[in-house]
Design a protein around this motif. Structure first.
Motif, mmCIF file in Angstrom:
data_model
loop_
_atom_site.group_PDB
_atom_site.id
_atom_site.type_symbol
_atom_site.label_atom_id
_atom_site.label_comp_id
_atom_site.label_asym_id
_atom_site.label_seq_id
_atom_site.Cartn_x
_atom_site.Cartn_y
_atom_site.Cartn_z
ATOM 1 N N ASP A 158 36.314 26.036 56.811
ATOM 2 C CA ASP A 158 36.698 24.938 55.928
ATOM 3 C C ASP A 158 36.281 25.182 54.483
ATOM 4 O OD1 ASP A 158 33.931 23.995 55.596
ATOM 5 O OD2 ASP A 158 34.095 23.224 57.626
ATOM 6 N N ALA A 159 36.805 24.338 53.610
ATOM 7 C CA ALA A 159 36.562 24.493 52.174
ATOM 8 C C ALA A 159 35.111 24.232 51.809
ATOM 9 C CB ALA A 159 37.461 23.549 51.381
ATOM 10 N N TYR A 160 34.415 23.473 52.645
ATOM 11 C CA TYR A 160 33.014 23.166 52.354
ATOM 12 C C TYR A 160 32.148 24.398 52.626
ATOM 13 C CZ TYR A 160 35.643 18.960 53.091
ATOM 14 O OH TYR A 160 36.639 18.032 53.051
ATOM 15 N N GLU A 161 32.458 25.133 53.688
ATOM 16 C CA GLU A 161 31.788 26.413 53.916
ATOM 17 C C GLU A 161 32.126 27.394 52.806
ATOM 18 O OE1 GLU A 161 31.829 26.167 58.814
ATOM 19 O OE2 GLU A 161 33.534 26.974 57.715
ATOM 20 N N ALA A 162 33.364 27.322 52.326
ATOM 21 C CA ALA A 162 33.778 28.206 51.235
ATOM 22 C C ALA A 162 32.976 27.941 49.971
ATOM 23 C CB ALA A 162 35.267 28.028 50.947
ATOM 24 N N ASN A 163 32.497 26.717 49.773
ATOM 25 C CA ASN A 163 31.658 26.416 48.614
ATOM 26 C C ASN A 163 30.360 27.214 48.633
ATOM 27 O OD1 ASN A 163 33.195 24.634 47.107
ATOM 28 N ND2 ASN A 163 32.500 22.836 48.233
ATOM 29 N N ILE A 164 29.952 27.627 49.809
ATOM 30 C CA ILE A 164 28.786 28.497 49.920
ATOM 31 C C ILE A 164 29.212 29.959 49.799
ATOM 32 C CG2 ILE A 164 26.816 29.132 51.342
ATOM 33 C CD1 ILE A 164 26.893 26.159 50.434
ATOM 34 N N LEU A 165 30.222 30.341 50.569
ATOM 35 C CA LEU A 165 30.649 31.742 50.638
ATOM 36 C C LEU A 165 31.182 32.262 49.308
ATOM 37 C CD1 LEU A 165 32.387 31.628 54.129
ATOM 38 C CD2 LEU A 165 30.184 32.653 53.568
ATOM 39 N N ASP A 166 31.761 31.393 48.492
ATOM 40 C CA ASP A 166 32.263 31.837 47.190
ATOM 41 C C ASP A 166 31.153 32.383 46.294
ATOM 42 O OD1 ASP A 166 34.884 31.300 47.724
ATOM 43 O OD2 ASP A 166 34.930 29.359 46.709
ATOM 44 N N PHE A 167 29.916 32.023 46.595
ATOM 45 C CA PHE A 167 28.780 32.482 45.794
ATOM 46 C C PHE A 167 27.973 33.576 46.479
ATOM 47 C CE2 PHE A 167 29.752 28.212 44.371
ATOM 48 C CZ PHE A 167 29.678 28.312 42.994
ATOM 49 N N THR A 168 28.197 33.775 47.783
ATOM 50 C CA THR A 168 27.366 34.721 48.523
ATOM 51 C C THR A 168 28.073 36.014 48.912
ATOM 52 O OG1 THR A 168 27.929 33.665 50.645
ATOM 53 C CG2 THR A 168 25.955 32.855 49.492
ATOM 54 N N HIS A 169 29.392 35.998 49.013
ATOM 55 C CA HIS A 169 30.123 37.178 49.485
ATOM 56 C C HIS A 169 31.227 37.565 48.499
ATOM 57 C CE1 HIS A 169 28.040 36.031 53.158
ATOM 58 N NE2 HIS A 169 28.377 37.182 53.690
ATOM 59 N N GLU A 170 31.661 38.827 48.594
ATOM 60 C CA GLU A 170 32.664 39.348 47.662
ATOM 61 C C GLU A 170 33.667 40.235 48.384
ATOM 62 O OE1 GLU A 170 30.310 39.885 43.506
ATOM 63 O OE2 GLU A 170 29.537 41.083 45.172
ATOM 64 N N SER A 171 34.793 40.497 47.700
ATOM 65 C CA SER A 171 35.873 41.320 48.234
ATOM 66 C C SER A 171 35.991 42.614 47.434
ATOM 67 C CB SER A 171 37.199 40.558 48.158
ATOM 68 O OG SER A 171 37.089 39.287 48.749
ATOM 69 N N LEU A 172 36.826 43.533 47.920
ATOM 70 C CA LEU A 172 37.047 44.785 47.201
ATOM 71 C C LEU A 172 37.734 44.544 45.867
ATOM 72 C CD1 LEU A 172 38.235 47.139 50.099
ATOM 73 C CD2 LEU A 172 35.926 46.887 49.140
ATOM 74 N N VAL A 173 38.697 43.639 45.871
ATOM 75 C CA VAL A 173 39.441 43.310 44.655
ATOM 76 C C VAL A 173 39.551 41.803 44.549
ATOM 77 C CG1 VAL A 173 40.775 45.445 44.525
ATOM 78 C CG2 VAL A 173 41.645 43.535 45.893
ATOM 79 N N THR A 174 39.838 41.346 43.350
ATOM 80 C CA THR A 174 40.024 39.919 43.121
ATOM 81 C C THR A 174 41.167 39.749 42.133
ATOM 82 O OG1 THR A 174 38.870 37.855 42.577
ATOM 83 C CG2 THR A 174 38.385 39.786 41.206
ATOM 84 N N LEU A 175 41.528 38.509 41.848
ATOM 85 C CA LEU A 175 42.640 38.232 40.945
ATOM 86 C C LEU A 175 42.143 37.718 39.606
ATOM 87 C CD1 LEU A 175 44.983 36.490 43.521
ATOM 88 C CD2 LEU A 175 45.516 38.601 42.315
ATOM 89 N N ASN A 176 42.776 38.167 38.536
ATOM 90 C CA ASN A 176 42.412 37.661 37.216
ATOM 91 C C ASN A 176 43.269 36.449 36.859
ATOM 92 O OD1 ASN A 176 44.924 38.638 36.414
ATOM 93 N ND2 ASN A 176 44.096 40.376 35.264
ATOM 94 N N GLU A 177 43.173 36.021 35.622
ATOM 95 C CA GLU A 177 43.892 34.817 35.195
ATOM 96 C C GLU A 177 45.403 34.990 35.213
ATOM 97 O OE1 GLU A 177 42.695 37.195 31.567
ATOM 98 O OE2 GLU A 177 41.798 36.555 33.468
ATOM 99 N N ASN A 178 45.870 36.223 35.262
ATOM 100 C CA ASN A 178 47.308 36.491 35.322
ATOM 101 C C ASN A 178 47.778 36.832 36.729
ATOM 102 O OD1 ASN A 178 47.671 36.218 32.472
ATOM 103 N ND2 ASN A 178 46.767 38.250 32.220
ATOM 104 N N PHE A 179 46.894 36.604 37.708
ATOM 105 C CA PHE A 179 47.193 36.901 39.103
ATOM 106 C C PHE A 179 47.481 38.384 39.331
ATOM 107 C CE2 PHE A 179 47.398 32.423 39.125
ATOM 108 C CZ PHE A 179 47.046 32.044 40.403
ATOM 109 N N GLU A 180 46.745 39.196 38.593
ATOM 110 C CA GLU A 180 46.784 40.639 38.786
ATOM 111 C C GLU A 180 45.497 41.049 39.493
ATOM 112 O OE1 GLU A 180 48.969 41.572 34.506
ATOM 113 O OE2 GLU A 180 46.779 41.422 34.665
ATOM 114 N N TYR A 181 45.615 42.003 40.422
ATOM 115 C CA TYR A 181 44.413 42.457 41.116
ATOM 116 C C TYR A 181 43.568 43.304 40.179
ATOM 117 C CZ TYR A 181 45.808 40.511 45.545
ATOM 118 O OH TYR A 181 46.124 39.625 46.535
ATOM 119 N N VAL A 182 42.282 43.002 40.162
ATOM 120 C CA VAL A 182 41.322 43.706 39.328
ATOM 121 C C VAL A 182 40.126 44.090 40.191
ATOM 122 C CG1 VAL A 182 42.047 42.560 37.193
ATOM 123 C CG2 VAL A 182 40.268 41.520 38.625
#
Length: 614
Positions: A94-118
């Motif tokens: 759920d989104a409430y768990e995501a409020n924790i995971l967004d600060f604790t875990h990371e991915s190989l790539v992410t999206l910038n403000e233009n929705f380009e993978y960086v």
């Protein structure tokens, strides 16, 4: 400073992730349902407009005048439902768990403000010409929260765990990240001990092998990474309840903060990880508190709360009050999730639920909602404009299709628009043979039996809670009897939504939409675990697969046309009753500096946040 609302102008891609999970953008991937995210979450998640607030929302200039960013200080953030107590990214719901995971875990790539993978955990990557191999070169100075180096073995372990045969049976739902990779089915079925889809080339190089040319390779490889050294030797089934998936102080990520303490259902403390690879966070930490939505604005005004963010942020009814506060900065953007009435087309058997099996061939049909005219009548019965205007003060929009307006897959000519039309609703129900035989104002089924639809909904989201009795009343106006049952807390509600070996007919929820790609398979394909509707439809499945099938799908126009056809079919069949998409209203203490504003939220680069304590 106050920032005016803006709408997304150019979005390259969106995708449904079951951010988990079903709640609503809330609860709604993650992925997730909202209460998922998808990383909801996380899954789930930017504006292509060059006026993105990355520039004018960063208050760092004021800090520099006062001597630059300051170190130290805790902030308190509020969310209105408790996390479901699963802090392993491959299982969170759920989104409430995501409020924790967004600060604790990371991915190989992410999206910038233009929705380009960086780059993120990967510093660079190469894709071969036919898009069947994607090679990532990993950052070499990253460590997990326990000091262990991050390597390519962690990437292999994450994806092989999702591909494991025990994954779905253990409650995992994110198979769309592995089902396109070489050897997925053989590995899932135990035919091989090696997952060929992910190759460890060396300590800091990993290669993904796709079974066919893939039109969205970066998206398919953008899932948060979990630590191999923590879970190695465990079965995937045992990972679910392992302390490193559940307990504060034992959850290990690579992100800027660690979950170090929690009082279940009340408070969750994130502490800065000093050896974070991008630099030690400026804040000492973030304390998430579970607070009733109605009291959040007052606490923000009094300085008892520093941030209201995901999911949905400040209630729309309180926006003007909060926006007028001198000590608060607000930021409003279109939500990447939506609220809906889920229709349980089928139920899984108790045996399949117990065994974690999602097999449409075993499902038990729910006869009460099978006639498409009944489902269309539900759409015509509702005054959704009234809900947006009356309960949300106009800070949202009626949802007509499974893609939001920001997506390139959205085409208003493709879908059926259901404006409230009580006469039409009555005509459809009459045609379907649902007639009021007893004269009590409610219709019986075509066999003359009492016809009652059960409605379940979760607590937490005030607008959603207030929507429930409106639905009951407006359905009643066309003779549909609804039993609105006692609401449950969000975590319990969505656990039952997933299990669905119950008498449920209708339920309120939301989906979080993650950025990446509009492929709807994650929650709409019949055999996908996130298909909580248990809608089993071959036409829908065929169109979903066609839209990502190479080589035709490399043509964006082809994909758009296919999604138009799918949208037209879905809105005609009404597998769920689309309700609305609210605006996200973020608000935080103006003393909090260097907060990056993006259409997907404000969590980006949280290690740079600092408090002006002058």
């Amino acid at each position: 400073m106050k920032l005016s609302k803006f709408w997304l102008m150019l979005v390259l891609s969106l995708s449904l992730m079951l951010i988990l999970v079903a709640c609503g953008g809330d609860d709604e991937d993650t992925s997730a349902p909202e209460d998922e995210p998808e990383q909801t979450d996380d899954g789930t998640e930017d504006d292509g407009d060059d006026t993105d607030a990355d520039t004018d929302a960063d208050d760092g200039d004021e800090g520099e005048e006062a001597g630059g960013p300051q170190q130290g200080g805790m902030i308190t953030a509020g969310m209105y439902s408790a996390p479901g107590h699963q802090f392993n990214p491959i299982f969170y719901g759920d989104a409430y768990e995501a409020n924790i995971l967004d600060f604790t875990h990371e991915s190989l790539v992410t999206l910038n403000e233009n929705f380009e993978y960086v780059p993120s955990l990967a510093r660079d990557w190469e894709l071969n010409d036919d898009q069947t191999e994607l090679t990532y070169y990993l950052e070499e100075n990253v460590t997990w929260h326990d000091g262990t180096p991050f390597t390519a073995d962690d990437v292999y372990f994450t994806y092989s765990s999702i591909a494991d045969g025990e994954y779905v049976a253990s409650g995992g739902v994110r198979i769309d990240y592995v089902r396109f990779l070489v050897g997925y089915e053989d590995y899932r079925d135990g035919e091989t001990d090696t997952f060929e889809g992910v190759e460890v080339v060396d300590e800091h190089t990993v290669k993904f092998h796709f079974a066919e040319p893939n039109v969205t390779p970066e998206f398919r490889t953008s899932f948060p990474i979990i630590p191999a050294h923590v879970f190695e030797g465990l079965s995937v089934a045992d990972m679910v309840d392992h302390p490193a998936s559940r307990n504060a102080g034992e959850i290990i990520g690579t992100g800027p903060y660690q979950l170090t303490d929690m009082l279940e259902g009340e408070q969750y403390v994130l502490t800065a990880y000093d050896n974070y690879w991008k630099g030690s966070p400026k804040l000492d930490g973030i304390t998430w508190r579970v607070i009733e939505q109605s009291v959040m604005p007052g606490m923000l005004e009094r300085g008892e709360l520093d941030m209201i963010a995901e999911p949905n942020g400040v209630p729309a009814a309180d926006f003007e009050r909060v926006d007028g506060l001198d000590n608060v900065t607000t930021f409003t953007t279109q939500d990447f999730g939506y609220q809906y009435i889920g229709i349980k087309h089928h139920h899984r058997t108790a045996e399949d639920v117990e065994n974690g099996v999602v097999d449409p061939n075993n499902w038990v049909v729910n006869e009460k909602v099978q006639d498409v005219r009944v489902r269309q009548a539900m759409m015509y019965a509702l005054d959704r404009e009234g809900i947006v205007g009356g309960l949300m003060n106009g800070l949202g929009s009626v949802l007509h299709a499974p893609f939001p307006e920001a997506s390139w897959a959205y085409d208003e000519s493709a879908f059926t628009v259901y404006e409230q039309n009580v006469e039409k609703a009555n005509e459809l129900l009459d045609e379907a043979g649902y007639i009021d035989v007893t004269g009590d104002g409610y219709r019986e089924d075509p066999d003359g039996n009492e016809w009652t639809l059960n409605l379940d909904y979760p607590t937490g989201n005030e607008v959603r809670e207030r929507t429930a009795p409106i639905i009951v009343a407006e359905f009643g106006e066309v003779g549909i009897r609804v039993d609105m049952r006692q609401p449950r807390d969000a975590a319990t509600h969505f656990e039952i939504v997933e299990d669905d070996n119950t008498d449920w007919d209708l339920y309120l929820a939301g989906w979080s939409l993650a950025t990446g790609d509009p492929d709807p398979a994650g929650i709409w394909k019949s055999d996908n675990p996130f298909n909580y509707l248990r809608w089993n439809d071959s036409t829908s499945d065929e169109l979903i697969e066609l839209a990502v099938k190479a080589p035709d799908a490399f043509d964006l126009d082809f994909r758009a046309e296919t999604y138009n056809e799918w949208t037209a079919y879905v809105t005609e069949q009404v597998p769920m009753v689309f309700l609305y998409s609210s605006d996200n209203i973020y608000a935080y203490n103006s003393a909090l500096q260097d907060v990056t504003h993006r259409p997907t939220g404000i969590y980006t680069d949280s290690h740079l946040w600092w408090l002006d304590q002058e």
